[in-house]
Design a protein around this motif. Structure first.
Motif, short mmCIF file in Angstrom:
data_model
loop_
_atom_site.label_atom_id
_atom_site.label_comp_id
_atom_site.label_asym_id
_atom_site.label_seq_id
_atom_site.Cartn_x
_atom_site.Cartn_y
_atom_site.Cartn_z
N THR A 153 -0.61 0.81 -7.31
CA THR A 153 0.83 0.57 -7.28
C THR A 153 1.39 0.42 -8.69
O THR A 153 2.44 0.97 -9.01
CB THR A 153 1.14 -0.70 -6.47
N TYR A 154 0.70 -0.32 -9.53
CA TYR A 154 1.15 -0.55 -10.90
C TYR A 154 0.84 0.62 -11.83
O TYR A 154 1.51 0.81 -12.85
CB TYR A 154 0.49 -1.79 -11.48
N GLY A 155 -0.22 1.36 -11.53
CA GLY A 155 -0.68 2.36 -12.48
C GLY A 155 -1.40 1.75 -13.66
O GLY A 155 -1.61 2.38 -14.69
N THR A 156 -1.83 0.50 -13.51
CA THR A 156 -2.56 -0.23 -14.54
C THR A 156 -3.16 -1.47 -13.88
O THR A 156 -2.72 -1.87 -12.79
CB THR A 156 -1.64 -0.65 -15.70
N ASP A 157 -4.13 -2.09 -14.55
CA ASP A 157 -4.69 -3.34 -14.03
C ASP A 157 -4.22 -4.55 -14.83
O ASP A 157 -4.80 -5.64 -14.74
CB ASP A 157 -6.21 -3.28 -13.98
N GLU A 158 -3.15 -4.38 -15.59
CA GLU A 158 -2.65 -5.48 -16.41
C GLU A 158 -2.10 -6.64 -15.59
O GLU A 158 -1.91 -7.74 -16.11
CB GLU A 158 -1.57 -4.97 -17.37
N TYR A 159 -1.84 -6.41 -14.30
CA TYR A 159 -1.37 -7.50 -13.44
C TYR A 159 -2.39 -8.62 -13.38
O TYR A 159 -2.04 -9.78 -13.08
CB TYR A 159 -1.10 -6.97 -12.03
N LYS A 160 -3.65 -8.32 -13.68
CA LYS A 160 -4.70 -9.35 -13.67
C LYS A 160 -4.46 -10.40 -14.75
O LYS A 160 -5.03 -11.50 -14.70
CB LYS A 160 -6.06 -8.71 -13.87
N ASN A 161 -3.62 -10.06 -15.73
CA ASN A 161 -3.33 -10.99 -16.82
C ASN A 161 -2.16 -11.92 -16.51
O ASN A 161 -1.72 -12.67 -17.39
CB ASN A 161 -3.02 -10.21 -18.10
N ALA A 162 -1.66 -11.87 -15.28
CA ALA A 162 -0.52 -12.72 -14.92
C ALA A 162 -0.88 -14.19 -15.06
O ALA A 162 -2.02 -14.60 -14.82
CB ALA A 162 -0.10 -12.42 -13.49
N PRO A 163 0.07 -15.03 -15.48
CA PRO A 163 -0.19 -16.47 -15.54
C PRO A 163 -0.65 -16.98 -14.18
O PRO A 163 -0.33 -16.39 -13.14
CB PRO A 163 1.19 -17.05 -15.92
N PRO A 164 -1.39 -18.06 -14.14
CA PRO A 164 -1.90 -18.60 -12.87
C PRO A 164 -0.80 -18.90 -11.87
O PRO A 164 0.36 -19.11 -12.25
CB PRO A 164 -2.64 -19.88 -13.31
N ASP A 165 -1.18 -18.92 -10.61
CA ASP A 165 -0.23 -19.22 -9.54
C ASP A 165 0.43 -20.57 -9.79
O ASP A 165 -0.19 -21.49 -10.30
CB ASP A 165 -0.97 -19.23 -8.20
N LYS A 179 0.83 -1.20 0.00
CA LYS A 179 0.00 0.00 0.00
C LYS A 179 0.87 1.26 0.00
O LYS A 179 2.07 1.21 0.20
CB LYS A 179 -0.91 0.00 1.23
N ASP A 180 0.21 2.39 -0.23
CA ASP A 180 0.77 3.73 0.02
C ASP A 180 1.80 4.21 -0.98
O ASP A 180 2.41 5.26 -0.76
CB ASP A 180 1.38 3.80 1.44
N VAL A 181 2.02 3.51 -2.09
CA VAL A 181 2.96 4.02 -3.09
C VAL A 181 2.31 4.02 -4.48
O VAL A 181 2.77 3.33 -5.40
CB VAL A 181 4.27 3.21 -3.11
N PRO A 182 1.21 4.78 -4.66
CA PRO A 182 0.57 4.83 -5.98
C PRO A 182 1.53 5.38 -7.02
O PRO A 182 2.21 6.39 -6.79
CB PRO A 182 -0.61 5.78 -5.76
N LEU A 183 1.61 4.71 -8.15
CA LEU A 183 2.62 5.04 -9.14
C LEU A 183 2.45 6.45 -9.71
O LEU A 183 3.44 7.12 -10.01
CB LEU A 183 2.60 4.01 -10.28
N THR A 184 1.22 6.90 -9.82
CA THR A 184 1.01 8.25 -10.37
C THR A 184 1.63 9.30 -9.46
O THR A 184 2.27 10.25 -9.93
CB THR A 184 -0.48 8.53 -10.56
N ASN A 192 -9.37 -9.29 -4.45
CA ASN A 192 -9.82 -8.67 -3.20
C ASN A 192 -9.02 -7.43 -2.80
O ASN A 192 -9.41 -6.73 -1.86
CB ASN A 192 -9.80 -9.68 -2.06
N VAL A 193 -7.90 -7.15 -3.47
CA VAL A 193 -7.13 -5.93 -3.16
C VAL A 193 -6.75 -5.21 -4.45
O VAL A 193 -5.70 -4.58 -4.55
CB VAL A 193 -5.86 -6.26 -2.33
N ASP A 194 -7.62 -5.31 -5.43
CA ASP A 194 -7.31 -4.74 -6.74
C ASP A 194 -7.07 -3.24 -6.70
O ASP A 194 -6.26 -2.72 -7.48
CB ASP A 194 -8.44 -5.04 -7.73
#
Length: 344
Positions: free
Chosen positions: A173-185, A130-135, A165-167
């Motif tokens: 933090t990323y400045g984008t939601d592309e992290y949702k495209n990460a390969p499965p765990d 938390k607390d480090v928004p990229l923008t 749950n913490v999107d």
């Protein structure tokens, strides 16, 4: 400390003001008594052998800690450090604040008006994700000669990036939601995807030309976090790579807790075969200067400038893979040396 040893004199020799900003300074000391980042940064300057020559530069240390108890301890540590250094240098200013990084950064930026922030080394080491928004981080480090050393909580991103749950925190933090495209765990490539996406965002959103990461591996052998160094200076990149290779003589980008307390029996021998291959592929059939090769190594490879001449070019020349039309002494490469690569 290794990087600050180079950074302070590089800017302090000609800048009127230089800032070290620690947004999550903690209590200033670890539980076992080892000094934290505030003491390390201050002593790196005061003990520097060039400090006496930098009297015309004002050095400003800004330490922030939001948690009240840690802030109180931080104030004590800083006060004791200053008391032990009497008389305190008049050109070194220290400010300790008790605020959240976001509100503090915003107030600093709003107070600048049309001016610019002096050359600043910003160290952001938050607890968690938390607390480090990229923008906001990008706005804070947008000024010329500003550099960033920032913590990336890979463990949390690996666990929760596709949980949903913490999107809001991850997107900030990323400045984008592309992290949702990460390969499965547990899937190959997941770690690299999450890491490289953050690196790309630091380059594209924060506007840093050069970004290097350093992997921190915990005692169980898993990646806990990465530290990202971001700069617009080729010289800054060169110096940080040198420091990283001193911490990790094998690959220059990884530290593991598993071996932290073990004494090395043998010095690591750097494998420069990949560097030789990269040089051949890039410069086959060409004659280039040693300066061009150094630039290539620093910017385009994982290696440091110290790996080029003796460890790479010399054995290549002995093997007949390169030659030089203006070399005064064989197997040496002073400035201006031109090097011919054999055609592949």
């Amino acid at each position: 400390k290794g990087y600050l040893d180079a950074w302070f004199p590089a800017l302090g020799s000609w800048q009127g003001r230089v800032i070290f900003f620690d947004g999550f300074a903690g209590p200033g000391v670890y539980a076992d008594g080892e000094p934290g980042s505030p003491a390390i940064a201050i002593t790196a300057l005061l003990d520097h052998h060039h400090f006496k020559n930098m009297g015309s530069t004002e050095f400003v240390f800004f330490f922030n800690e939001q948690e009240p108890k840690r802030h109180t301890e931080l104030e004590r540590v800083v006060s004791e450090l200053q008391a032990a250094r009497t008389p305190w240098p008049s050109n070194v200013k220290v400010q300790v604040s008790n605020d959240g990084f976001q509100s503090l950064a915003r107030s600093i930026l709003d107070g600048l008006g049309p001016g610019k922030l002096a050359p600043t080394f910003t160290f952001l080491d938050p607890f968690g994700y938390k607390d480090v928004p990229l923008t906001l981080v990008s706005e804070f480090v947008k000024f010329d000669r500003s550099e960033l050393f920032i913590y990336f909580d890979f463990n949390s991103f690996n666990r929760f990036s596709t949980a949903g749950n913490v999107d809001d925190h991850f997107t900030a933090t990323y400045g984008t939601d592309e992290y949702k495209n990460a390969p499965p765990d547990q899937t190959s490539g997941r770690k690299e995807f999450l890491r490289d996406l953050y690196k790309r965002q630091l380059e594209q959103v924060a506007g840093f030309q050069y970004v290097r990461f350093f992997e921190m591996v915990n005692s169980s052998g898993h990646t806990g976090n990465y530290m990202f160094f971001c700069t617009r200076s080729k010289k800054g990149l060169e110096k940080m790579k040198e420091v990283m290779w001193k911490v990790d003589p094998a690959s220059g980008n990884r530290f593991t807790d598993i071996n932290a307390d073990q004494t090395a029996l043998f010095e690591h021998a750097v494998d420069t075969e990949p560097l030789k291959a990269a040089l051949k592929a890039k410069f086959a059939g060409q004659t280039v200067t040693i300066e061009a090769l150094l630039d290539f190594v620093i910017v385009e490879t994982d290696y440091a400038a110290t790996h080029l001449k003796t460890k790479t070019l010399k054995p290549m020349q002995i093997a007949g893979q390169i030659s030089s039309p203006n070399q005064s002494k064989k197997n040496t490469y002073p400035p201006g040396t031109r090097i011919k690569f054999e055609a592949m």
